[in-house]
Every structure is written in structure tokens, then in C-alpha cells.
Enzyme design. Structure first.
Site, PDB file in Angstrom:
ATOM      1  N   LEU A   1       0.847  -1.188   0.000  1.00 33.97           N
ATOM      2  CA  LEU A   1       0.000   0.000   0.000  1.00 33.97           C
ATOM      3  C   LEU A   1       0.882   1.237   0.000  1.00 33.97           C
ATOM      4  O   LEU A   1       1.868   1.310   0.756  1.00 33.97           O
ATOM      5  CB  LEU A   1      -0.890   0.001   1.244  1.00 33.97           C
ATOM      6  CG  LEU A   1      -1.793   1.231   1.427  1.00 33.97           C
ATOM      7  CD1 LEU A   1      -2.823   1.315   0.307  1.00 33.97           C
ATOM      8  CD2 LEU A   1      -2.474   1.176   2.795  1.00 33.97           C
ATOM      9  N   LYS A   2       0.549   2.214  -0.840  1.00 39.06           N
ATOM     10  CA  LYS A   2       1.241   3.504  -0.794  1.00 39.06           C
ATOM     11  C   LYS A   2       0.559   4.366   0.260  1.00 39.06           C
ATOM     12  O   LYS A   2      -0.611   4.721   0.121  1.00 39.06           O
ATOM     13  CB  LYS A   2       1.220   4.202  -2.149  1.00 39.06           C
ATOM     14  CG  LYS A   2       2.106   5.440  -2.171  1.00 39.06           C
ATOM     15  CD  LYS A   2       2.169   6.071  -3.541  1.00 39.06           C
ATOM     16  CE  LYS A   2       3.219   7.180  -3.564  1.00 39.06           C
ATOM     17  NZ  LYS A   2       3.041   8.200  -2.517  1.00 39.06           N
ATOM     18  N   LEU A   3       1.295   4.687   1.303  1.00 39.35           N
ATOM     19  CA  LEU A   3       0.743   5.437   2.420  1.00 39.35           C
ATOM     20  C   LEU A   3       0.782   6.931   2.141  1.00 39.35           C
ATOM     21  O   LEU A   3       1.772   7.454   1.619  1.00 39.35           O
ATOM     22  CB  LEU A   3       1.524   5.123   3.692  1.00 39.35           C
ATOM     23  CG  LEU A   3       1.428   3.660   4.161  1.00 39.35           C
ATOM     24  CD1 LEU A   3       2.485   3.368   5.215  1.00 39.35           C
ATOM     25  CD2 LEU A   3       0.033   3.374   4.693  1.00 39.35           C
TER      26      LEU A   3
ATOM     27  N   GLY B   1      -2.800   4.725  -3.448  1.00 40.91           N
ATOM     28  CA  GLY B   1      -2.220   3.966  -4.542  1.00 40.91           C
ATOM     29  C   GLY B   1      -1.462   2.763  -4.024  1.00 40.91           C
ATOM     30  O   GLY B   1      -1.587   2.367  -2.862  1.00 40.91           O
TER      31      GLY B   1
END
Length: 272
Positions: free
Chosen positions: A24-26, A163
Site C-alpha cells: 500500500l502507498k501510504l 495507490g
């Protein structure tokens, strides 16, 4: 010790490959978490700004001496999702200690005073799991899966998250470089807007939605041809800072709506 982080290269579409892991893009602030050989903690942004004093709650979370971690500083909302605006509010606050922040680590740059950048990503992930054995509200590690980029991105899109990141399993940590070994796919949203004016000094286009409500300023993705079209538009009014023009309709992409109803990081796509 500050070490310039490895950067992500953007791609438009997710993909499936057993050679990559998916994370997961944080949506927060990139943070280098450094502990010197005497146990002194220092926190740095990706641009080498030390921010240790802003986050005192992170200076005693059990990271061993001689370690440098790479990760993301986040604030979560009531649903457990990263809240970028809340994170920025905390970041710019001088003395506020709320809302609480979390450091979510995704890589190890240095351990036992030795750089581990030449190790493979999966080996560094194993090392990270040894360093952070138990996740907590203040300190945790990013979870990942092998491949399945498309399915993961579908879930991210359904949940309105930022994203995904796709990383080659055997990738080395390339200090300060942007590499195709680390890829990001942003969950952009799209909408039609009117360009109603522009700044006279630094570049910026005034935007409204189709009902005429202000939705922010566009600075990204505007080609030279589009700029020429805007400069040739009829001027309706102006003041010290702006020229207001006959509205021009276009399609824009953006990260998400802010709490004030503005487009975050709007970018020009095409005329409509």
C-alpha cells in the site's frame, strides 16, 4: 545520520508479476528514522530537514542503536485510513502533540552500524521483521504480498486510498536514486473543471467546478500549447494578482478532494 532515500518511479497501470511485491502507498510524509551508535534518535524528511523535535513521541519506540529505517509518517482517521491533511496540520504545528502520529517502516538502510543497501529487498524485509517484532500504534511495518498488483489496486481504488507500490524482490536499496525497481501507481480521480483565470506572477490556473465553485489552483501537467490557449483567452477582469478569463473547460486528474472541497494536486489532462 541522514541517508537520502530511494525514490519511486511512476507508472500508469498496475501489473501482476511474481518478481515483484506489492505494498500500500501510504499518504503521509516520507521519514528517515535514524538511531546513532549511542542511541540518539534523529528524524529527517526526504529533503534532509531534521524534524525530531516535532515528534517527541517517536524518540523512544525501541529501535536499536546503529539503525536507519525508511518509512512513512502518517496520521490515521476514524476509519484507520491515512489522513494527509491531518498529518500536515500536525507537521506545521509548533507545539501541538495531537493528533498522534505513527511511523510505518518499509525498509532498512543501516543495521548494527553497517549499511545493508546491497542486500536484496526480501532480505531487508526479513531484517525489518526482526527489528519490529510487534506492531503498535506508534510503530509498525508495511505489509506486502507477492505480485497481484491489479487486484490490490482494485481494492485500493474501492477504498479511495492513495495507490500502490510495486518493488522488485531482488532490488538493492539505491540511495538517493529513482529507479524502475520501485514503482508507484497513483489512484487518480478525474473531473471536468473550468479554468477561470491565472496568476500574474508564479504560474497557477484558477479552477472552478461546473457549477462555478472554487476548487483550487492547477500548477501541474499544463503543456506549452495549453498555456498559449489560456493566454489567448478573452480577459474579463483583473486585479493585482490575477487575470480572470472567459472560462475554458478541461479534464483534470487529482489525488482526492480536500476537506475544504478543493482538488489536491490537480493536473491538466485535456480540453473538453
Amino acid at each position: 545520520m541522514f541517508i537520502s532515500p530511494m525514490l519511486l518511479q511512476r507508472v500508469d497501470e498496475p501489473f501482476d508479476s511474481a518478481d515483484y511485491i506489492t505494498e500500500l502507498k501510504l499518504d503521509g510524509i516520507r521519514l528517515i528514522y535514524s538511531v546513532d551508535d549511542e542511541g540518539k534518535v534523529r528524524l529527517y524528511t526526504r529533503h534532509n530537514n531534521e524534524v525530531t523535535s516535532k515528534f517527541p513521541e517517536l524518540t523512544n519506540i525501541g529501535i536499536p542503536a546503529g539503525t536507519v529505517l525508511d518509512g512513512e509518517l502518517i496520521v490515521t482517521d476514524k476509519d484507520g485510513k491515512p489522513d494527509f491533511e491531518a498529518m500536515m496540520n500536525r507537521f506545521v504545528s509548533e507545539r501541538n502533540s495531537t493528533p498522534p502520529v505513527s511511523f510505518v517502516a518499509f525498509d532498512v538502510i543501516k543495521y548494527n552500524n553497517e549499511r545493508v543497501t546491497a542486500s536484496t529487498l526480501l532480505d531487508r524485509k526479513d531484517l525489518l521483521a526482526d527489528i519490529i517484532k510487534h506492531d503498535s500504534e506508534q510503530l509498525s511495518k508495511v505489509q506486502y504480498i507477492t505480485g497481484m498488483g491489479r487486484a490490490y489496486f482494485d481494492v485500493v481504488r474501492d477504498q479511495s486510498l492513495e495507490g500502490i507500490v510495486l518493488k522488485r524482490k531482488d532490488s538493492r536499496y539505491q540511495v538517493g536514486k529513482r529507479s524502475s525497481d520501485w514503482l508507484k501507481v497513483i489512484n487518480y480521480q478525474y473531473t471536468e473543471v473550468f479554468i477561470t483565470g491565472y496568476r500574474k506572477k508564479e504560474f497557477g490556473l484558477l479552477l472552478t467546478d461546473l457549477e462555478g465553485k472554487n476548487v483550487g489552483v492547477m500548477e501541474l501537467g499544463v503543456s506549452q500549447h495549453a498555456k498559449e490557449c489560456i493566454s489567448n483567452a478573452a480577459i474579463l477582469d483583473e486585479n493585482e494578482n490575477f487575470r480572470f478569463i472567459e472560462p475554458l473547460k478541461c479534464r483534470a486528474k487529482f489525488r482526492h478532494y480536500t476537506k475544504a472541497g478543493l482538488l489536491r494536486l490537480p493536473s491538466f489532462v485535456e480540453w473538453t
